[in-house]
Design an enzyme around this catalytic site. Structure first.
Site, mmCIF file in Angstrom:
data_model
loop_
_atom_site.group_PDB
_atom_site.id
_atom_site.type_symbol
_atom_site.label_atom_id
_atom_site.label_comp_id
_atom_site.label_asym_id
_atom_site.label_seq_id
_atom_site.Cartn_x
_atom_site.Cartn_y
_atom_site.Cartn_z
ATOM 1 N N ASP A 39 0.826 -1.211 0.000
ATOM 2 C CA ASP A 39 0.000 0.000 0.000
ATOM 3 C C ASP A 39 0.861 1.262 0.000
ATOM 4 O OD1 ASP A 39 -2.355 -1.415 -0.060
ATOM 5 O OD2 ASP A 39 -2.702 -1.306 2.100
ATOM 6 N N GLU A 233 -11.569 -1.557 -2.208
ATOM 7 C CA GLU A 233 -10.885 -0.720 -1.221
ATOM 8 C C GLU A 233 -9.764 0.046 -1.913
ATOM 9 O OE1 GLU A 233 -9.603 -3.585 1.655
ATOM 10 O OE2 GLU A 233 -8.178 -4.551 0.302
#
Length: 353
Positions: A39, A233
């Site tokens: 991420d 997401e």
């Protein structure tokens, strides 16, 4: 130059003809950098590039260019997050921006599979380690102040991203459950004010995964979605005139067992929609709204690349760059970072007029 050229070729193909995982040989191999990160968020500041990712107290890496070499130089926080929930030692999915000389690092604290979560922020006058002040939670879901207000009573408040338009900040967030949302930040970029009656915009939602797993039977209502799992997401909004682009990580993330991978197509992939407004509605190439399950598949598993996602966009002198993490088919427990040019002039965002 070889790295960029190869990746550009990859995206010329994948953005214009969405490559399915079933045809991995049709896409060139991605050139790996030396950065292992999950991420990532990448910024350019003070003549260098900084990458922030999941790790002890939010790990910071630095490099002279996007291709590296990358060096770990420290962390954002000097101790656990002050938010009393979730994984306080290793906050998730940071996003770092600079506004008028102040650096803001937004992060998540949660536990996997549950929506008892919060998004916090730390600020500094420098992008590197040291000097960061942790201000704690901006928004919360599940429990905590404001968690019973719309939309926080139905979302999972993780995976923050911030879009800046003029002098205004817009917090984008969400994972599974009701999907991706956006709320306005106050002028301090560190709060949202009164959560009652907040002007929230619904941006995207997964239509539902039919396959059942053990999480669907969890007795804790904060750790299951009675309407079914909806794996979307990692949202990020970028702007390339005249459109705003909403990038999504779609499918199952993380902790893959190479000997027991998800069914083909259910692992992470990168999808996108666009809108003339930063608040949506965002639509895909077919005109389907992302809140109705739309989203154009831009890049998925291929060759030795598995489950690309956790994406963001950085603008450099040569144009817009999409960066993301991915795993390797042969060893899918580590996340690697790479990037590619976005060529809007060639229609390669799948929106060919």
């Amino acid at each position: 130059m070889v790295l960029v050229a190869t990746l550009f070729s990859l995206f010329t193909v994948s953005l214009c003809r969405s490559i399915p995982r079933s045809s991995p040989s049709s896409s060139p191999y991605t050139q790996a950098t030396d950065l292992k990160i999950h991420d990532p968020t990448v910024i350019n500041a003070n003549g260098a590039y900084y990458a922030y990712g999941v790790g002890e107290h939010i790990v910071i890496h630095q490099a002279p260019g996007l291709a590296g070499p990358w060096k770990q130089i420290g962390s954002v926080l000097d101790k656990d997050s002050i938010i009393p929930k979730g994984d306080r030692a290793k906050p998730w999915a940071p996003t770092t921006i600079e506004v008028k000389g102040t650096f803001y690092c937004y992060y998540s604290v949660s536990n996997a599979g549950c929506r008892d979560s919060a998004i916090g922020v730390a600020t500094s006058q420098s992008p590197g380690p040291g000097g960061w002040t942790d201000h704690g939670a901006i928004v919360q879901s599940g429990t905590g102040q404001g968690s019973d207000e719309h939309p926080f009573n139905e979302v999972n408040a993780i995976d923050p991203a911030v879009l800046v338009t003029g002098d205004k900040g817009h917090l984008v967030f969400g994972s599974y459950w009701s999907g991706i949302w956006q709320v306005p930040l106050n002028e301090d970029f560190s709060s949202v004010g009164n959560t009652t009656g907040l002007n929230a915009h619904h941006l995207a939602k997964h239509p539902k995964t039919e396959r059942v797993n053990s999480q669907d039977q969890n007795p804790d209502p904060l750790c299951r979605d009675s309407s079914g799992r909806r794996p979307v997401e990692g949202a990020y909004i970028s702007y390339h005139a005249p459109y705003y682009y909403l990038w999504l990580s779609w499918g199952q993330c993380c902790d893959y067992d190479p000997n027991n991978l998800p069914p083909s197509g259910e692992e992470y992939s990168i999808r996108v929609g666009r809108s003339e407004s930063p608040h949506g509605p965002f639509v895909d190439k077919q005109g389907k709204e992302l809140t109705q399950g739309g989203g154009e598949l831009i890049y998925g598993s291929n060759n030795d690349v598995y489950a690309p996602g956790g994406q963001g966009v950085i603008t450099v002198e040569t144009g817009d760059i999409l960066y993301y993490h991915y795993s390797l088919y042969r060893y899918s427990t580590h996340s690697l970072y790479t990037f590619a040019n976005l060529d809007f002039n060639q229609g390669c965002t799948l929106f060919i007029q």
